[in-house]
Write a protein that holds these residues in place. Structure first.
Motif, PDB file in Angstrom:
ATOM      1  N   ARG A  10      34.087  41.797  45.286  1.00  0.00           N
ATOM      2  CA  ARG A  10      34.476  42.701  45.881  1.00  0.00           C
ATOM      3  C   ARG A  10      34.135  42.937  47.467  1.00  0.00           C
ATOM      4  O   ARG A  10      32.567  42.531  47.488  1.00  0.00           O
ATOM      5  CB  ARG A  10      34.871  44.147  45.376  1.00  0.00           C
ATOM      6  N   ASP A  51      38.905  40.130  46.667  1.00  0.00           N
ATOM      7  CA  ASP A  51      40.110  40.631  47.172  1.00  0.00           C
ATOM      8  C   ASP A  51      40.213  40.642  48.787  1.00  0.00           C
ATOM      9  O   ASP A  51      41.002  41.435  49.544  1.00  0.00           O
ATOM     10  CB  ASP A  51      40.387  42.236  46.559  1.00  0.00           C
ATOM     11  N   SER A  71      43.630  44.038  45.495  1.00  0.00           N
ATOM     12  CA  SER A  71      42.721  45.031  46.052  1.00  0.00           C
ATOM     13  C   SER A  71      42.843  46.466  45.159  1.00  0.00           C
ATOM     14  O   SER A  71      41.875  46.952  45.172  1.00  0.00           O
ATOM     15  CB  SER A  71      42.856  45.191  47.387  1.00  0.00           C
TER      16      SER A  71
END
Length: 246
Positions: A10, A51, A71
């Motif tokens: 992430r 994401d 996400s």
């Protein structure tokens, strides 16, 4: 066994935003994790599940393979499942490799993969605790195993409690295990556990893997001598850089 290694990454990390792209001795963190994981001979393929387009583009730029995922995922497990559904090929297992361990050794990944025989639903790594600082640190999850090396429970507390024994002697009287957060999922089980509701034990301890145990899944524990060196904060980054690159 066909085994896919997936590195969830992430961009919006709470304690260390953009840490996947931070420079560590001339290479980004995610590049170091990818290159180290790719040395694991038991993996048939390694991909990064992200994401964020910046991470995706960066991985592609150094010759890695990346998959764009949603996400909104609440865990790396959920991100791994989406990435699996978007990856060509047929796999028996997925191994979830932490994206914040730039100096991870390929050996524990191989050790975990070598245990996967089709009958194992889930597996993870544990390490024998040899320090009281680790034993009584509530930020370090511990695992309790049965005789078949399956996990009975994970806890942030020190369990089992040794009644009638001074805490300074606990390590002499019992073998305690630190949980190393690398997971292997059989692909059908991965599909199932991503549909489970958050469980009461998971809420209590803030440990996702308790959801699987509470719903009756079996988790095989593989003992490793390698420790984890995750980077959650800039201070962690300084510590691991000093350890491995100085």
């Amino acid at each position: 066994m066909q085994i896919l290694g997936i590195i969830p990454a992430r961009y919006a990390s709470t304690r260390f935003p953009a840490k996947a792209l931070v420079d560590i001795g001339g290479k980004s963190m995610i590049q170091r994790v990818y290159e180290q994981s790719s040395k694991a001979t038991q993996l048939n393929q390694v991909i990064v599940a992200t994401d964020d387009e910046r991470i995706y583009d960066h991985v592609e730029s150094f010759g890695g393979k990346a998959i764009m995922t949603s996400s909104v995922h609440q865990s790396g497990t959920d991100r791994c499942y989406e990435a699996l559904t978007k990856t060509e090929g047929k796999f028996d297992y997925v191994i979830n490799i932490q994206g914040d361990e730039p100096f991870i050794s390929p050996e524990p990944i191989n050790n975990l993969a070598e245990e996967l025989d089709g009958s194992i639903e889930l597996a993870t790594l544990v390490k024998i605790i040899d320090s009281e600082d680790i034993l009584f640190n509530v930020n370090v999850p511990k695992a309790v195993l049965n005789k078949r090396r399956e996990v009975l429970y994970f806890s942030r507390q020190t369990i089992p409690y040794l009644r009638g024994v001074e805490t300074g002697n606990w390590l002499e009287k019992h073998t305690y295990y630190k949980h190393i957060g690398i997971y292997a999922y059989r692909v059908d089980v991965l599909a199932e556990i991503t549909k489970l509701e958050v469980s009461s034990l998971e809420k209590a301890e803030a440990l996702e893997q308790l959801r699987w145990l509470e719903n009756g899944y079996s988790i095989k524990a593989v003992v490793t001598s390698d420790d984890s060196h995750g980077v959650d904060t800039p201070d962690d980054l300084e510590r691991v850089t000093r350890r491995f690159l100085s």
